[in-house]
Design an enzyme around this catalytic site. Structure first.
Site, PDB file in Angstrom:
ATOM      1  CD  GLU A  50      -2.683   5.225   6.936  1.00 46.41           C
ATOM      2  OE1 GLU A  50      -2.786   5.290   5.762  1.00 46.41           O
ATOM      3  OE2 GLU A  50      -1.841   4.715   7.826  1.00 46.41           O
ATOM      4  CD  GLU A 101      -3.440  -3.031   7.283  1.00 50.54           C
ATOM      5  OE1 GLU A 101      -2.275  -3.216   6.904  1.00 50.54           O
ATOM      6  OE2 GLU A 101      -4.110  -1.921   7.406  1.00 50.54           O
ATOM      7  N   GLY A 121       2.736   1.882  10.669  1.00 49.44           N
ATOM      8  CA  GLY A 121       3.595   3.076  10.694  1.00 49.44           C
ATOM      9  C   GLY A 121       4.277   3.297  12.107  1.00 49.44           C
ATOM     10  CG  ASN A 138      -1.786   1.327   1.359  1.00 55.28           C
ATOM     11  OD1 ASN A 138      -1.883   2.042   0.549  1.00 55.28           O
ATOM     12  ND2 ASN A 138      -2.332   1.196   2.596  1.00 55.28           N
ATOM     13  CD1 TRP A 139       3.569   0.895  -2.812  1.00 54.46           C
ATOM     14  CD2 TRP A 139       3.307   2.001  -4.697  1.00 54.46           C
ATOM     15  NE1 TRP A 139       4.034  -0.025  -3.631  1.00 54.46           N
ATOM     16  CE2 TRP A 139       3.959   0.654  -4.882  1.00 54.46           C
ATOM     17  CE3 TRP A 139       3.184   2.895  -5.890  1.00 54.46           C
ATOM     18  CZ2 TRP A 139       4.532   0.137  -6.193  1.00 54.46           C
ATOM     19  CZ3 TRP A 139       3.610   1.992  -7.149  1.00 54.46           C
ATOM     20  CH2 TRP A 139       4.393   0.864  -7.290  1.00 54.46           C
ATOM     21  CE  LYS A 140       0.280   3.162   4.682  1.00 50.06           C
ATOM     22  NZ  LYS A 140       0.381   3.351   6.368  1.00 50.06           N
ATOM     23  N   GLY A 179       2.881  -1.070   4.394  1.00 56.09           N
ATOM     24  CA  GLY A 179       3.042   0.302   4.070  1.00 56.09           C
ATOM     25  C   GLY A 179       4.446   0.762   3.846  1.00 56.09           C
ATOM     26  N   GLY A 180       5.087   1.210   4.905  1.00 53.45           N
ATOM     27  CA  GLY A 180       6.384   1.564   4.775  1.00 53.45           C
ATOM     28  C   GLY A 180       7.327   0.665   3.845  1.00 53.45           C
ATOM     29  CG  HIS A 188      -5.682   1.626   5.416  1.00 50.99           C
ATOM     30  ND1 HIS A 188      -5.147   2.577   6.290  1.00 50.99           N
ATOM     31  CD2 HIS A 188      -4.770   0.884   5.296  1.00 50.99           C
ATOM     32  CE1 HIS A 188      -3.864   2.154   6.782  1.00 50.99           C
ATOM     33  NE2 HIS A 188      -3.645   1.114   5.885  1.00 50.99           N
ATOM     34  CB  SER A 208       5.391  -2.217  11.733  1.00 48.77           C
ATOM     35  OG  SER A 208       5.000  -1.018  12.141  1.00 48.77           O
TER      36      SER A 208
HETATM   37  C1  PEP Z   1      -0.510  -0.190   6.070  1.00 52.99           C
HETATM   38  O1  PEP Z   1      -0.667   1.044   5.984  1.00 52.99           O
HETATM   39  O2  PEP Z   1      -1.445  -0.946   5.775  1.00 52.99           O
HETATM   40  C2  PEP Z   1       0.473  -0.721   6.870  1.00 52.99           C
HETATM   41  C3  PEP Z   1       0.536  -1.975   7.352  1.00 52.99           C
HETATM   42  O3  PEP Z   1       1.594   0.114   7.121  1.00 52.99           O
HETATM   43  P1  PEP Z   1       3.133  -0.039   7.672  1.00 52.99           P
HETATM   44  O4  PEP Z   1       3.316  -1.420   7.109  1.00 52.99           O
HETATM   45  O5  PEP Z   1       3.890   1.220   7.298  1.00 52.99           O
HETATM   46  O6  PEP Z   1       2.963  -0.374   9.186  1.00 52.99           O
END
Ligand code: PEP
Length: 256
Positions: free
Chosen positions: A99, A171, A177, A11-13, A238-239, A97, A217
């Site tokens: 966010e 999640e 994050g 997920n590049w957000k 994500g990251g 999600h 993470s």
């Molecule tokens: C996400 O945004 O779905 C996520 C899991 O981010 P991260 O891997 O950065 O925690």
């Protein structure tokens, strides 16, 4: 027993320029090698979807959007429909999600409308659920997850059928994050709970086929242990999905 194909999803957000997104897609495409045993998916920002589609066309990478509107068209300024996503080459869409839930007030009822529209169109929804730290500390994790599933998938309950292509993602909000990952045992406990919910709500066959991804993470150094848990079928990342080498390592986790 049904064997579920693992999925590693990035997920590049709201990150990456158009050129960076295309370059990352190309790096991933050439780096993942024979991924027939792992499904790979990337979710770029809306404006980059068509270009990334072009960059991954020769590879086995699936394309997802990070959100959509539930109506097919109309006076919804600033919104994007599922049909538009398909025209940009998407096969999947991330819905609910955390966010979107916490920063944009998206409720499970709204997620349900989106899941319904996506399924109607044949877009595969990746439906996210997860508890906050406060909810975990108050020992409300399972209640929160159950309520999110009940409401976000209410249309499937009404139809008494959940398409087995549907993907769920657990999640924990406190792990997104933050660098804090749920331990494999903590994650597995919730994944097991979710699979049991599917079995109770639908049937054993559906429960054995639906994939449940873990997100929070996930990094190349913790993916392998998470993936050894029986109910963890992949990762929503994500990251660590924003760098070609780390995402490729995640996809090739079995080789580490
Ligand atoms: C996400 O945004 O779905 C996520 C899991 O981010 P991260 O891997 O950065 O925690």
């Amino acid at each position: 027993m049904f064997e579920r194909t693992p999925m590693i999803a990035g997920n590049w957000k709201m990150n990456l320029s158009l050129d960076e997104a295309v370059a990352l897609a190309q790096t991933i495409g050439s780096g993942i090698g024979d991924t027939s045993k792992v499904e790979v998916l990337v979710a770029p920002p809306f404006t980059h979807l068509a270009a990334v589609r072009g960059a991954i066309d020769e590879s086995r990478i699936f394309l997802a959007a990070q959100n959509m509107h539930w109506e097919m068209s109309g006076a919804y300024t600033g919104e994007i429909s599922g049909r538009m996503l398909q025209q940009s080459g998407c096969t999947h869409v991330i819905l609910g999600h955390s966010e979107r839930r916490t920063l944009f007030g998206e409720t499970s009822e709204v997620v349900n409308l989106k899941v319904k529209a996506a399924s109607f169109l044949g877009l595969i929804p990746i439906v996210c659920v997860g508890e906050t730290l406060e909810e975990r500390e108050a020992e409300r994790t399972f209640d929160v997850i159950k309520e999110q599933l009940d409401l976000s998938l209410d249309n499937f309950k009404a139809d008494q059928m959940m398409p087995t292509t549907t993907i769920l993602a657990y999640e924990p909000v406190w792990a997104i994050g933050t660098g804090k990952t749920a331990s494999p045992e903590q994650a597995e406990e919730v994944h097991q709970f979710i699979r049991q919910w599917i079995e109770n709500t639908f049937n054993t066959g559906t429960a054995s086929q639906v994939r449940i991804l873990y997100g929070g993470s996930v990094k190349p150094d913790n993916v392998k242990t998470l993936m050894t848990e029986p109910d963890i079928d992949g990762a929503l990342v994500g990251g660590a999905s924003l760098k070609g080498d780390s995402f490729v390592s995640l996809v090739r986790y079995r080789e580490a």
